[in-house]
Design an enzyme around this catalytic site. Structure first.
Site, PDB file in Angstrom:
ATOM      1  N   ASP A  13     -15.364  23.157   5.795  1.00 41.44           N
ATOM      2  CA  ASP A  13     -14.762  23.772   6.976  1.00 41.44           C
ATOM      3  C   ASP A  13     -13.978  25.032   6.664  1.00 41.44           C
ATOM      4  O   ASP A  13     -13.958  25.977   7.455  1.00 41.44           O
ATOM      5  CB  ASP A  13     -13.865  22.758   7.695  1.00 41.44           C
ATOM      6  N   ASP A  22      -1.997  16.984   9.199  1.00 35.20           N
ATOM      7  CA  ASP A  22      -2.324  18.104   8.316  1.00 35.20           C
ATOM      8  C   ASP A  22      -1.893  19.452   8.877  1.00 35.20           C
ATOM      9  O   ASP A  22      -1.310  20.276   8.182  1.00 35.20           O
ATOM     10  CB  ASP A  22      -3.845  18.170   8.084  1.00 35.20           C
ATOM     11  N   ARG A  44     -16.689  24.703  14.465  1.00 36.98           N
ATOM     12  CA  ARG A  44     -15.741  25.531  13.716  1.00 36.98           C
ATOM     13  C   ARG A  44     -15.769  27.011  14.103  1.00 36.98           C
ATOM     14  O   ARG A  44     -14.719  27.608  14.332  1.00 36.98           O
ATOM     15  CB  ARG A  44     -15.965  25.361  12.211  1.00 36.98           C
TER      16      ARG A  44
END
Lengths: 409, 409, 409, 409
Positions: C124, C15, C95
């Site tokens: 996220d 990704d 995160r």
């Protein structure tokens, strides 16, 4: 119980005056009278003399007015603590400070016991004794009004006359009064008929709104990190500021409250309160918070206020939860700097202007005519996601939505 | 997006009038105007005619004032819902009802879409669209002000003139107004300067306290299970009662609020509100609750109020959480029957008397001079156990108590 | 949008690898890959090389594992933050730290934009972007997966092959995985069938309880003011301690959770989590709090945990409310020093012993056979006052008590 | 105090047996023994005979097991009430039911007093007496263990022997036990050393996990509107279901808890609990709620659970706040219908599958690879508005953000 020397929280009233000979007689102990000056506005030298006249070999007057404002009132205002949404906690807040003062004298004087003049029906006994437990758990505690056989004012006068205690010449008011620099409260007696309005002459700190000035008065109050620091551009220490606000608020009849509240000891009671300067201070502080505290933080803080108020009202001032709340609140106050403009008029106070170097209000963001913050199309995305749980619920449970529907008719 | 027939929430203002030709032009669809009468006090027949003059072949006026009082205002008052402690939610509360009305017309008329005239910066778009999602998730939603290229009032007037939409002759007020039978709100425009007091002529529902009557007026409001049912001994239906309270409250200048609040869409904004009858109603209801709801229940209910207010303000009226809150609140209101006496005077309202067949207040319990409820010695046991956690903490952690001690100085 | 140099939060997966050429191509900008070592247990040097092979001229590996434990995990454990009562927040917590690391590199490298590889359906994206807004509101933000036309893994592979991005030879797992030193989570793919149990081979951090050791293992964990500082008598730094607890907890199959949770972006999703060391740490910490925190403080703290968890889950790590909560929590942790003994066995962990120099537990107080704390007769007074509101309610509203009565049958 | 006939909550143990002659002797009254069958699994006919042998002319056994499950356990599970996050309230919950049973017998038998066998150090005295106050405030209350001079077990045996009360031949366990169909609790005695693990032979309802079956067992539990109604496809009445779950849970060693908790009367105490079927029931119910309750409603409900648990633990079962909570909870349970699959294995229970006709989980919404719910670009709009308060705060107060920054290092 053996007691050698007891420090008594002494007010000068009949209740605590009678306690002096009773303590001496019952325990054969020495009685030290402790008179805390919390701004009750009485001649405390006369009070001191009355204590010794009643049989206390030593009586101390301690001025704790500055600590009252700085360490009790300001944290409470910052926390947004208002008991049952209306009571600004004037009596509740003074008790732990008086108890602390009393403990300090007791330790300095080598006392082995502490005493107060509260009855067994009220909240104040709890506030005094929990403070004692926190600050001096090794000292014995005596509550004469719960122990002796004197019941009511007449028996107390009789006992006083028998023991050489000076008895006030004037007739007592038909209700009980408690005063300090934050508020004046009245309860009991004729106020126990909760359908009847308090008499006009009950109010001591506030003018009748009908006779208050016919023109509004505007004030500008300055805050730094949540602390009040100035009035109309003049920098003032917190105590001086409180005194000024009391005078001005009182002149305009601001800060009266007539309410029924829930006592900790289980029953409901009526209180009539006057908090002139305090009402102005709380109104202005809340308004400044509105522009300097971020939304989620502000909304959560609103939940802490009622619990903080319970702690104060319930006698838990000296408790780890209050400490933790103070830490929370202090973190929120770092940005609460600025000025609020309020208008006082015939019993009411209203914020009408506010400004802050840390203001989170931004006219450009709020305006409907411009796209400087975000493209209005972005709002559509927000609504889609914000409403998604509702939409899924509605699609899954149409019968419950029908219910919603029908409710409305 | 294909749209054949759209139901538009129509106010009669320039914003929604311009939307009529725009929807027709953009989607080639038929526009049905829906005008909900929420007590805004306008000539709604004229509004209806304006809709058809602007190009809507059909325009419906639906009187939902009774439902507004019964199903929206009363539950909200019972819940104690006040947004950020000050805003009585007049606009927030009307939106889901207007949306519901619109959905009902849309379903009856076979529409495939719903439209509203809110911009992308405000809260109202969320309130309309979440209601649509809950009540008719299968219908399309159009928000012209987020989609088109018209920006601001002048462009809207230009567009109106080009499309034959009647343009108001009078100059617009320098701020936005929203009115219904609960409140009148003003925001934006000149109010965006939050340091400056609103002009005197802004207020529409309330007299200036300075010109209000020089004598207080007393009212007695009756409640049954939390619902207002009478005034000064006369039984009234809820709508009639609201209208009376608005008239009397407004005459005395009661219910003004000038505040900065946090919008759901992220920025802070200033609102100036007038809620004359509502302020009286809320004051009296809260005072009656004080004598009829048990302490623990009352204290918990205070925590629900702010969250309920968030739901209303955030557009989540039709949501399972509000349903659950309503069930909670209804349970608490079973005892809230009785009468409250309030005094109105030059901008303020104050409860001064209250009575109830279910009153939990009992002068005999509260009085300090008698031992009818409990032997005052029992209070000692209470204090010992109530204070035990504090005492153990203090004995175990004396250094933290020292900290407490030092704080005070 | 003009972008010259963008810092990309790079994971090494397909990704974010595909994002490198896409950012270069779309914006003509330089791409700096930022690889935060949060204990994901991969060969980060290989990841760095993959970034440069994919077209990033520069790639930074930053070891933030210590900060992760000290500044993120420990405060969260102390706050008792568990999302929806079950999720220990492993992904949510990493995160903001990755974003912070990325911002620091971006500022050092003179970037004008930040990018991440999250899709538009998950939480996220919110966590990254809210951290960007708090820490570097002046930098632009790019979210390729919300912007480009690549949809799904196959299109991504195709794009990768066209742009010289190395494509993993092995087949992807049939679900998504996120790993760090606190937890390993799995979601999506075959897990979307919420009726079916996860396959045995999904679990990466924990042994199958069936193959775990047949004898329990006992651990003693030491805490100082709420911070874990030792294991079985050996003092350890927090990171070393976490690694040990992960190994031991994992061996015993501790810390698995299979649940459906509510995403911030509106839908429900299933997550399967493994938090071996974390589960042990949380269990022991909670047990130590039970003997070192006073009751009222402990009960209130339990209300803060869920809201703290929401903040973390909702991306609001860098927010004033979290700061205020941290201040509250820090105040409560001053006494949380001591040791907890836990037993691990075939998937479960249980506290079985605890001790503290600040222990508020006192066997002498608790015992039923002695009157050292208070005269048992005092309890009668406590009950009278504690029960008074209920008694008054029952006497006043016997019909509602009848209701209570009938309910029971 | 004059007492003619007293209803005694009788357990068959030495404590309440000794109370029979003591009540007769002290008050010259008749003693009616009331034995509530709450599933304690004893020979209650033998208990009844023991009561008469001890001097009670009449002794009633009342089977209230169905009411216990339906009217006490189920509402408590639905409310998510767990005291201090861990205790499932087995003893707290039985007390008001026993008291209610006792009141019913007392009213039928024309008693003028109620008595219980609790000491002055525990919570149970409060639970009994608050129930008495709510249900029969006109009856007198006697608590022998707070009044008499018997202290400890040996004096009680001596008193028993003197008064012809049968004394148990076997030695007492070195700790106290309370049993019913929901749980078995142990406390006091050797358990007062909180560092030492409970002995293996203490556990009565649960197998040692080490000797539990070596293979997991899967169960499917069916719920209708939050009520458990079936097991593995077989429809069962609530009591039958509880018994089955207790047997299966116990076999797998599920539901043990060793903890220190805060008593209402002020001190901390250790409890060791076994709630085998209850732990399974609570686990499955919570998992079903996760897919059937909307997010905001679910999050708020989590805040109610701890307060509900306080009410139960604090003796306030019969209180208006619990009624209001029950109304809230009932509203949330309307959608909680479906089936949960759980796995039991060597001491732990874990949900591994769930399904519901009202499921709000939708794999198509959650999946990352499709845009059926919303265009992923919409998420950008959501993030902008969601993050706006943070962004404004950060821009306005960069120094506080620097603080955030530094915290991390």
């Amino acid at each position: 119980m053996t007691v050698k020397k007891v420090a008594l929280a002494y007010s000068g009233g009949l209740d605590t005056s009678v306690a002096i000979p009773w303590l001496r007689e019952t325990y054969g102990c020495e009685v030290i009278a402790v008179i805390a000056d919390v701004g009750q506005g009485e001649d405390l030298d006369a009070v001191r003399k009355k204590a010794t006249a009643s049989g206390a070999p030593s009586a101390h007057v301690v001025d704790v007015r500055r600590a009252f404002v700085t360490d009790y009132i300001v944290p409470m205002v910052q926390a947004g603590a208002v008991y049952e949404g209306r009571y600004l906690l004037g009596t509740s807040l003074a008790r732990p400070l008086i108890a602390r003062t009393q403990v300090e004298v007791a330790l300095a004087e080598g006392c082995d016991a502490l005493a107060h003049g509260c009855t067994g029906k009220g909240n104040d006994q709890v506030r005094f004794e929990l403070a004692y437990q926190a600050l001096a758990p090794h000292l014995k505690v005596i509550a004469p009004w719960r122990s002796w056989h004197i019941r009511g004012r007449e028996q107390a006068i009789e006992y006083a006359q028998l023991h050489g205690v000076p008895v006030p010449a004037s007739r007592a008011k038909p209700y009980s009064v408690d005063k300090n620099l934050w508020h004046c409260s009245s309860e009991a007696g004729i106020l126990e008929d909760i359908w009847t309005e308090p008499p006009d002459d009950l109010y001591q700190y506030t003018a009748d709104p009908r006779t208050a000035p016919d023109e509004p008065e505007y004030l500008e109050i300055d805050y730094e990190e949540g602390r009040p620091v100035g009035l109309n551009g003049e920098r003032l220490d917190p105590l001086g500021l409180m005194e000024r606000l009391n005078a001005i608020g009182g002149k305009h009849g601001v800060g009266r409250m007539d309410m029924v509240e829930n006592r900790l000891v289980g029953m409901k009671t009526r209180g009539v309160y006057e908090t002139p300067g305090g009402t102005v201070l709380v109104t202005a502080h809340r308004d400044l918070e509105a522009i300097t505290i971020e939304r989620e933080c502000a909304h959560y803080k609103m939940l802490i206020g009622p619990r903080y108020a319970e702690l104060v009202y319930y006698g838990q001032w000296f408790s780890p939860l209050r400490q933790a709340f103070d830490a929370f609140v202090a973190s929120t106050q770092r940005t609460v700097t600025g000025t609020v403009r309020v208008r006082l008029y015939k019993g009411s106070v209203m914020a009408v202007g506010r400004r802050s170097p840390n203001s989170l209000y931004n006219a450009e963001l709020a305006t409907f005519s411009d796209d400087s913050v975000y493209d209005q199309r972005e709002a559509a995305g927000f609504i889609t996601l914000w409403g998604l749980p509702t939409r899924i619920f509605a699609q899954t449970n149409p019968h419950l939505i029908r219910f919603l529907h029908e409710r409305v008719r």
